[in-house]
Design a protein around this motif. Structure first.
Motif, short mmCIF file in Angstrom:
data_model
loop_
_atom_site.label_atom_id
_atom_site.label_comp_id
_atom_site.label_asym_id
_atom_site.label_seq_id
_atom_site.Cartn_x
_atom_site.Cartn_y
_atom_site.Cartn_z
N SER A 96 0.82 -1.20 0.00
CA SER A 96 0.00 0.00 0.00
C SER A 96 0.86 1.26 0.00
O SER A 96 0.60 2.21 -0.75
N SER A 97 1.91 1.28 0.81
CA SER A 97 2.76 2.46 0.88
C SER A 97 3.58 2.65 -0.40
O SER A 97 3.78 3.77 -0.86
N VAL A 98 4.02 1.55 -1.02
CA VAL A 98 4.74 1.65 -2.30
C VAL A 98 3.78 2.13 -3.39
O VAL A 98 4.16 2.94 -4.24
N ASN A 99 2.55 1.67 -3.35
CA ASN A 99 1.55 2.13 -4.30
C ASN A 99 1.34 3.64 -4.16
O ASN A 99 1.27 4.36 -5.16
N HIS A 100 1.29 4.09 -2.93
CA HIS A 100 1.15 5.53 -2.65
C HIS A 100 2.37 6.28 -3.19
O HIS A 100 2.23 7.33 -3.83
N LEU A 101 3.56 5.74 -2.94
CA LEU A 101 4.79 6.36 -3.43
C LEU A 101 4.80 6.45 -4.95
O LEU A 101 5.11 7.50 -5.52
N CYS A 102 4.44 5.36 -5.61
CA CYS A 102 4.43 5.33 -7.08
C CYS A 102 3.45 6.35 -7.66
O CYS A 102 3.77 7.03 -8.64
N SER A 103 2.27 6.43 -7.08
CA SER A 103 1.30 7.38 -7.61
C SER A 103 1.77 8.82 -7.39
O SER A 103 1.60 9.66 -8.27
N ARG A 104 2.40 9.09 -6.25
CA ARG A 104 2.93 10.44 -6.00
C ARG A 104 4.08 10.76 -6.96
O ARG A 104 4.20 11.89 -7.40
N MET A 105 4.91 9.75 -7.25
CA MET A 105 6.04 9.98 -8.15
C MET A 105 5.58 10.30 -9.57
O MET A 105 6.23 11.05 -10.28
N SER A 119 9.49 9.10 -15.35
CA SER A 119 8.27 8.68 -14.66
C SER A 119 7.63 7.44 -15.28
O SER A 119 7.03 6.63 -14.57
N THR A 120 7.79 7.24 -16.57
CA THR A 120 7.23 6.05 -17.22
C THR A 120 7.91 4.79 -16.68
O THR A 120 7.24 3.81 -16.34
N MET A 121 9.23 4.83 -16.59
CA MET A 121 9.97 3.68 -16.05
C MET A 121 9.68 3.49 -14.56
O MET A 121 9.60 2.35 -14.08
N GLN A 122 9.51 4.58 -13.84
CA GLN A 122 9.16 4.48 -12.41
C GLN A 122 7.81 3.79 -12.25
O GLN A 122 7.63 2.95 -11.38
N THR A 123 6.87 4.15 -13.11
CA THR A 123 5.54 3.54 -13.07
C THR A 123 5.63 2.05 -13.40
O THR A 123 5.00 1.22 -12.73
N LYS A 124 6.43 1.70 -14.40
CA LYS A 124 6.59 0.28 -14.76
C LYS A 124 7.27 -0.49 -13.62
O LYS A 124 6.89 -1.62 -13.32
N ASN A 125 8.29 0.13 -13.02
CA ASN A 125 8.99 -0.50 -11.89
C ASN A 125 8.02 -0.73 -10.73
O ASN A 125 8.02 -1.78 -10.10
N GLY A 126 7.17 0.26 -10.46
CA GLY A 126 6.17 0.13 -9.41
C GLY A 126 5.15 -0.94 -9.73
O GLY A 126 4.75 -1.71 -8.85
N ALA A 127 4.72 -1.01 -10.99
CA ALA A 127 3.75 -2.04 -11.40
C ALA A 127 4.36 -3.43 -11.28
O ALA A 127 3.70 -4.38 -10.85
N TRP A 128 5.65 -3.54 -11.63
CA TRP A 128 6.35 -4.82 -11.49
C TRP A 128 6.38 -5.25 -10.02
O TRP A 128 6.10 -6.40 -9.70
N LEU A 129 6.68 -4.30 -9.13
CA LEU A 129 6.72 -4.62 -7.70
C LEU A 129 5.34 -5.03 -7.21
O LEU A 129 5.22 -6.01 -6.46
N GLN A 130 4.31 -4.30 -7.62
CA GLN A 130 2.95 -4.62 -7.19
C GLN A 130 2.58 -6.05 -7.61
O GLN A 130 1.99 -6.80 -6.84
N GLN A 131 2.95 -6.40 -8.83
CA GLN A 131 2.66 -7.75 -9.34
C GLN A 131 3.39 -8.81 -8.52
O GLN A 131 2.82 -9.83 -8.14
N ARG A 132 4.66 -8.57 -8.26
CA ARG A 132 5.44 -9.52 -7.45
C ARG A 132 4.87 -9.62 -6.03
O ARG A 132 4.79 -10.70 -5.46
N LEU A 133 4.50 -8.48 -5.47
CA LEU A 133 3.94 -8.48 -4.11
C LEU A 133 2.60 -9.20 -4.06
O LEU A 133 2.29 -9.85 -3.06
N ASP A 134 1.80 -9.10 -5.12
CA ASP A 134 0.53 -9.82 -5.15
C ASP A 134 0.74 -11.32 -5.01
O ASP A 134 0.05 -11.98 -4.24
N SER A 135 1.73 -11.87 -5.73
CA SER A 135 1.97 -13.31 -5.63
C SER A 135 2.55 -13.69 -4.27
O SER A 135 2.17 -14.70 -3.68
N VAL A 136 3.45 -12.86 -3.75
CA VAL A 136 4.03 -13.13 -2.43
C VAL A 136 2.96 -13.01 -1.34
O VAL A 136 2.90 -13.82 -0.41
#
Length: 172
Positions: A38-47, A124-141
Motif C-alpha cells: 500500500s505504501s509503495v503504491n502511494h509512493l508510485c502514484s505520487r512519483m 516517470s514512465t519507467m518508475q511507473t513500470k517499476n512500481g507495477a512490477w513490484l505490485q505484481q510480485r507483491l501480489d503473488s508473495v
C-alpha cells in the motif's frame, strides 16, 4: 498436588502461547507485506504526478506499519544521494527494530532490493513500470503469505493447545 496442578497449568499455557505466537508471526508477515504494498503504491502514484524529491515522497508514503522503514529511508536520502544504499540500510534497520519487517522472508527482501535498484533513477514512465512490477510480485508473495497464514496459522494454534493438553495430562 498443588505443585503438580501448577506445573500442568504452566505447561498448558506455555504450549498454547507458542502456538498462538507462531500463528501471529504468520499474520504479522502477511499484514506487513500488505502495508508495504500500500505504501509503495502511494509512493508510485505520487512519483507519477509530483516533482517533489524522493526523500519527501518516501516520508509521505509511510503508514503506521511501515513507518520505521520509510522514515529512515527518507532521512538517508536527505543525507546521501545513493537510493540503493539508503534503501538497504533502512531495510536492515527495519528488520532489526520492527517485528513485521523481521518476519519477512529473504525472497521478499530481494524483491524489495530489486525494486530499489530502479527507484528514482529513471523517468516517470519507467518508475511507473517499476512500481507495477513490484505490485505484481507483491501480489503473488502476499497470496502465498495469506495461504500460509490461513493453513498454518490455525494448525499452529491447534497444535499448541493440543500439545499443552497432552503434556498437562502426562503430568497428571
Amino acid at each position: 498436588a498443588m505443585l503438580r496442578a501448577l506445573a500442568m497449568i504452566s505447561v498448558f499455557l506455555g504450549c498454547t502461547y507458542w502456538g498462538i505466537r507462531a500463528s501471529s508471526l504468520l499474520r504479522l508477515r502477511r499484514d506487513t507485506l500488505s502495508a508495504f504494498k500500500s505504501s509503495v503504491n502511494h509512493l508510485c502514484s505520487r512519483m507519477s504526478y509530483s516533482a517533489q524529491p524522493l526523500a519527501l515522497l518516501a516520508e509521505q508514503a509511510k503508514t503506521k506499519e511501515t513507518e520505521v522503514f520509510w522514515s529512515l529511508f527518507s532521512k538517508r536520502l536527505a543525507i546521501e544521494d545513493d537510493v540503493s544504499t539508503a534503501w538497504k540500510s533502512a531495510m536492515e534497520y527495519a528488520r532489526e527494530n520492527d517485528a513485521g519487517f523481521a518476519s519477512l522472508k529473504i525472497q521478499e527482501l530481494r524483491i524489495f532490493e530489486d525494486y530499489a535498484k530502479g527507484l528514482g533513477s529513471s523517468d516517470s514512465t519507467m518508475q511507473t513500470k517499476n512500481g507495477a512490477w513490484l505490485q505484481q510480485r507483491l501480489d503473488s508473495v502476499m497470496s502465498e503469505a495469506n495461504d500460509a497464514y490461513n493453513r498454518k496459522g490455525r494448525m499452529f494454534r491447534s497444535i499448541g493447545i493440543l500439545t499443552g493438553v497432552a503434556a498437562a495430562l502426562l503430568l497428571w
